[in-house]
Design a protein around this motif. Sequence first.
Motif, PDB file in Angstrom:
ATOM      1  N   GLN A 158      15.379  33.253  34.831  1.00  0.00           N
ATOM      2  CA  GLN A 158      14.554  32.979  33.642  1.00  0.00           C
ATOM      3  C   GLN A 158      13.152  33.576  33.752  1.00  0.00           C
ATOM      4  N   VAL A 159      12.943  34.442  34.738  1.00  0.00           N
ATOM      5  CA  VAL A 159      11.624  35.041  34.945  1.00  0.00           C
ATOM      6  C   VAL A 159      11.692  36.541  34.661  1.00  0.00           C
ATOM      7  N   GLU A 160      10.689  37.069  33.977  1.00  0.00           N
ATOM      8  CA  GLU A 160      10.663  38.504  33.639  1.00  0.00           C
ATOM      9  C   GLU A 160      10.498  39.356  34.898  1.00  0.00           C
ATOM     10  N   ALA A 161      10.998  40.588  34.819  1.00  0.00           N
ATOM     11  CA  ALA A 161      11.024  41.457  35.997  1.00  0.00           C
ATOM     12  C   ALA A 161       9.633  41.696  36.601  1.00  0.00           C
ATOM     13  N   ASP A 162       8.601  41.799  35.757  1.00  0.00           N
ATOM     14  CA  ASP A 162       7.282  42.116  36.319  1.00  0.00           C
ATOM     15  C   ASP A 162       6.574  40.902  36.932  1.00  0.00           C
ATOM     16  N   ASP A 163       7.204  39.734  36.852  1.00  0.00           N
ATOM     17  CA  ASP A 163       6.632  38.504  37.413  1.00  0.00           C
ATOM     18  C   ASP A 163       7.507  38.037  38.581  1.00  0.00           C
ATOM     19  N   MET A 164       8.326  38.965  39.048  1.00  0.00           N
ATOM     20  CA  MET A 164       9.413  38.593  39.940  1.00  0.00           C
ATOM     21  C   MET A 164       8.989  38.470  41.391  1.00  0.00           C
ATOM     22  N   GLU A 165       8.983  37.261  41.905  1.00  0.00           N
ATOM     23  CA  GLU A 165       8.827  37.041  43.340  1.00  0.00           C
ATOM     24  C   GLU A 165       9.567  35.733  43.625  1.00  0.00           C
ATOM     25  N   PRO A 166      10.156  35.598  44.808  1.00  0.00           N
ATOM     26  CA  PRO A 166      10.893  34.370  45.085  1.00  0.00           C
ATOM     27  C   PRO A 166      10.036  33.112  44.924  1.00  0.00           C
ATOM     28  N   LEU A 167      10.687  32.020  44.597  1.00  0.00           N
ATOM     29  CA  LEU A 167      10.001  30.738  44.513  1.00  0.00           C
ATOM     30  C   LEU A 167       9.835  30.201  45.926  1.00  0.00           C
ATOM     31  N   PRO A 168       8.702  29.537  46.185  1.00  0.00           N
ATOM     32  CA  PRO A 168       8.586  28.873  47.484  1.00  0.00           C
ATOM     33  C   PRO A 168       9.599  27.739  47.594  1.00  0.00           C
ATOM     34  N   ASN A 169       9.945  27.367  48.780  1.00  0.00           N
ATOM     35  CA  ASN A 169      10.886  26.261  48.966  1.00  0.00           C
ATOM     36  C   ASN A 169      10.542  25.572  50.287  1.00  0.00           C
ATOM     37  N   LEU A 170      11.287  25.815  51.377  1.00  0.00           N
ATOM     38  CA  LEU A 170      10.847  25.271  52.666  1.00  0.00           C
ATOM     39  C   LEU A 170       9.553  25.961  53.096  1.00  0.00           C
ATOM     40  N   ALA A 171       9.414  27.224  52.751  1.00  0.00           N
ATOM     41  CA  ALA A 171       8.131  27.910  52.922  1.00  0.00           C
ATOM     42  C   ALA A 171       7.345  27.643  51.650  1.00  0.00           C
ATOM     43  N   LYS A 172       6.266  26.847  51.753  1.00  0.00           N
ATOM     44  CA  LYS A 172       5.605  26.446  50.505  1.00  0.00           C
ATOM     45  C   LYS A 172       4.561  27.456  50.048  1.00  0.00           C
ATOM     46  N   SER A 173       4.115  28.302  50.948  1.00  0.00           N
ATOM     47  CA  SER A 173       3.221  29.389  50.539  1.00  0.00           C
ATOM     48  C   SER A 173       3.221  30.448  51.630  1.00  0.00           C
ATOM     49  N   TRP A 174       2.690  31.618  51.302  1.00  0.00           N
ATOM     50  CA  TRP A 174       2.616  32.695  52.292  1.00  0.00           C
ATOM     51  C   TRP A 174       1.504  33.645  51.918  1.00  0.00           C
ATOM     52  N   GLU A 175       0.927  34.313  52.918  1.00  0.00           N
ATOM     53  CA  GLU A 175      -0.032  35.368  52.604  1.00  0.00           C
ATOM     54  C   GLU A 175       0.163  36.562  53.525  1.00  0.00           C
ATOM     55  N   TRP A 176      -0.171  37.732  52.974  1.00  0.00           N
ATOM     56  CA  TRP A 176      -0.020  38.992  53.689  1.00  0.00           C
ATOM     57  C   TRP A 176      -1.324  39.364  54.374  1.00  0.00           C
ATOM     58  N   SER A 177      -1.220  40.001  55.524  1.00  0.00           N
ATOM     59  CA  SER A 177      -2.403  40.557  56.174  1.00  0.00           C
ATOM     60  C   SER A 177      -2.874  41.744  55.343  1.00  0.00           C
ATOM     61  N   GLU A 178      -4.069  42.178  55.592  1.00  0.00           N
ATOM     62  CA  GLU A 178      -4.626  43.271  54.803  1.00  0.00           C
ATOM     63  C   GLU A 178      -3.761  44.532  54.865  1.00  0.00           C
ATOM     64  N   ASP A 179      -3.250  44.837  56.060  1.00  0.00           N
ATOM     65  CA  ASP A 179      -2.433  46.048  56.195  1.00  0.00           C
ATOM     66  C   ASP A 179      -0.981  45.836  55.753  1.00  0.00           C
ATOM     67  N   GLY A 180      -0.634  44.608  55.390  1.00  0.00           N
ATOM     68  CA  GLY A 180       0.704  44.352  54.859  1.00  0.00           C
ATOM     69  C   GLY A 180       1.810  44.267  55.901  1.00  0.00           C
ATOM     70  N   HIS A 181       1.465  44.307  57.179  1.00  0.00           N
ATOM     71  CA  HIS A 181       2.514  44.249  58.201  1.00  0.00           C
ATOM     72  C   HIS A 181       2.770  42.839  58.727  1.00  0.00           C
ATOM     73  N   THR A 182       1.864  41.923  58.401  1.00  0.00           N
ATOM     74  CA  THR A 182       2.031  40.548  58.873  1.00  0.00           C
ATOM     75  C   THR A 182       2.087  39.603  57.676  1.00  0.00           C
ATOM     76  N   LEU A 183       3.054  38.716  57.737  1.00  0.00           N
ATOM     77  CA  LEU A 183       3.201  37.724  56.681  1.00  0.00           C
ATOM     78  C   LEU A 183       3.125  36.350  57.331  1.00  0.00           C
ATOM     79  N   THR A 184       2.143  35.560  56.919  1.00  0.00           N
ATOM     80  CA  THR A 184       2.014  34.213  57.462  1.00  0.00           C
ATOM     81  C   THR A 184       2.622  33.237  56.473  1.00  0.00           C
TER      82      THR A 184
END
Length: 688
Positions: free
Chosen positions: A141-167
């Motif tokens: 029910q979500v449009e393609a340009d808004d597409m990212e998985p919903l959080p679940n057991l992982a309630k949030s995440w952030e990327w490092s500046e260089d994009g190689h690390t995801l916390t």
Amino acid sequence: MAGLLAAGISALALTAGAHASEMTVVPEQPDFPAQTKITYVPRDAIEEFKSLPSYSEPEWVTEKFVDTGELPPLEERLPKEPLVFKTGNMPDGIGVYGGTLRHVIGGRPEGWNYPAGQTQGWGGIDIGLFECLTRTAPLYQVEADDMEPLPNLAKSWEWSEDGHTLTMHLIEGAKWSDGVPFTSEDVMFMWEDNIVDPNITPLNGASKETFGSDTSLKAIDDYTVEWTFAEAFPRQYLFNMAYGNFCPGPAHILKTKHPKYADTTYEQYKNAFPPEMMNWPVMGAWVPVEYRPDDIIVMRRNPYYWKVDEEGHQLPYIDELQYKLSTWADRDVQTIAGSADFSNLEQPENFVVALRRSAEETAPARLAFGPRLIGYNMRLNLSGNGWGDPDERAQAVRELNRNPDFRKAVTMALDRQAIGDSLVRGPFTAIYPGGLASGTSFYDRESTYYYPYDPDGAKELLKSIGLEDTDGNGFVNWPADTLGGEDVDIVLLVGSNYTTDMNLSEAVIGQLQQVGLRVIQNAVENNQHDAMRYAGDFDWMIMRNPPALASVVQGTTSLAPVGPRTSDHHRAGPDGTLDLLPYEEQMIDIVDQFIATDDNAERTELMKQYQTVATQNVDTIGLTEYPGALIINKRFDNVAAGAPIFMFNWAEDAVIRERMFVPADDQQNHELHPETLPGEPGGDGPTG
Ligand code: GLA
């Protein structure tokens, strides 16, 4: 890239042979107007994590369990910030407790050890038990340009500046259904000791490469894990952390039997938790409390479930889930008749009867068709270097499979119109040459190539590669220097639990006989089909399409052999290497680029290229595709219109069962274990 692509195409054109039918774009599909419209919503309209001023649960739980001291108060069972489903996204709003959801399945439970690959019988039973780091099924029910998985057991995440690390931040203070805290230990056990351990194939077949070939994961603290990727910002992998690839099991139970921690073998680990073991600890909304072989599995509400509605009612609303153990065809029949509540109408053989009955005023269930997303391919085993340990005959078949003219001959020998009509007549099935499903947003008909039905051309092509009927028995023989020039025999692996799979197999075998190819059916029960598939133990197999062909963004790594174990029909040989064909290198290149970019226009373009390479080179032999329909009993509320039976995942996940409910007046007395809760893990069953 474009140069590579052009080279691939012209090389093919050269080998196409004068007598063969000309490759064209696939014909237009019959219009299917019955499709339900979806109302699109912003992604963040569905859920959020926050604490609420107060919480509540069914009265009988408080009275019988909390007031008697058997369970801690609800506040102590819930996480700091539960997952809250927003009322605005609930079609019928806040629900009421009670009621039973009756499913029927054709599978049978092997046991509870899904991290080690055991199935519980499918049909959404596992989806009710386990929860995954992210969730994607409701994204239909979500449009393609808004597409990212919903959080679940992982309630949030952030990327490092260089994009190689995801916390990733895990839900804090949530507990397994036996009250043991859920922590990063569960996540790390799933990763290190199941997904990465080469001796184990988890349910749905995830391997390390599902998350990128050079990816690592480590725990920072109890509620934080950190991913490291070779690629920058590979957001695509967040989709693979949803069902069924990153759904941790209870480490506190599983570790007691895992060879790394206990004196056991891998086989013993896998089988240590048989279906008879009741009250298996789950993070899902319902816990198995009763199992009668070939009869039923009953599941009761999880008193530690960590999701609530906006008024603080602990979910699920529905107290009991039943899984009757029957057949997949019976699932349709019972749901249409009203003795079961939920079916994915996916076998076209049942379409006409189902449509007729559901159109009647008195029909107990609603039926809604979705887009053409159910498809079947015949997959030719493309490993020439030993995946599945082929004998001499099987190895010779592999060499044929790797020959583009052979694959073209096979595809030209199939009359797809007739194959579709043999399942159901009418505007349902469409000619499907393989590749992405026509129902995905990434589909482009002009990029979809097809070799029209041409049995004479197929025979010519077979002859041109040395396959002729030299002994006059109607079947082609090997050339004299191969296998003594005997008949070519090809074994077709098919799952026996579905009428449709069996009908497709028979249609294919009959049609290939017309061009002199002798195909022998090897019909095995579906759990074994999966096992043989993962092991590479097949010449050809019929397989219902995986999510990647219906959504592209889910399970993207399965679109090509990007890693040693990501493709369904071409995996690495015993030495760990893949003997890739030139067009497969192109497919890999395209898929890698797709994973590496967020640019929607570029992604669309890449998938056009993918479709062209896949279909021109006949990577798989498409058989048919058609829409499926969701059938749900009318007494259920909060079922969003237009939920497809299959896209990112099956409908049992997409409809968000934990917030479905039955209005008080409609609650019939179907419960087998009213006012009980799951007991001790391994104990007899429910208590109360
Ligand atoms: C089986 C069924 C599907 C769906 C899935 C859920 O594969 O055929 O309709 O219910 O299980 O995993």
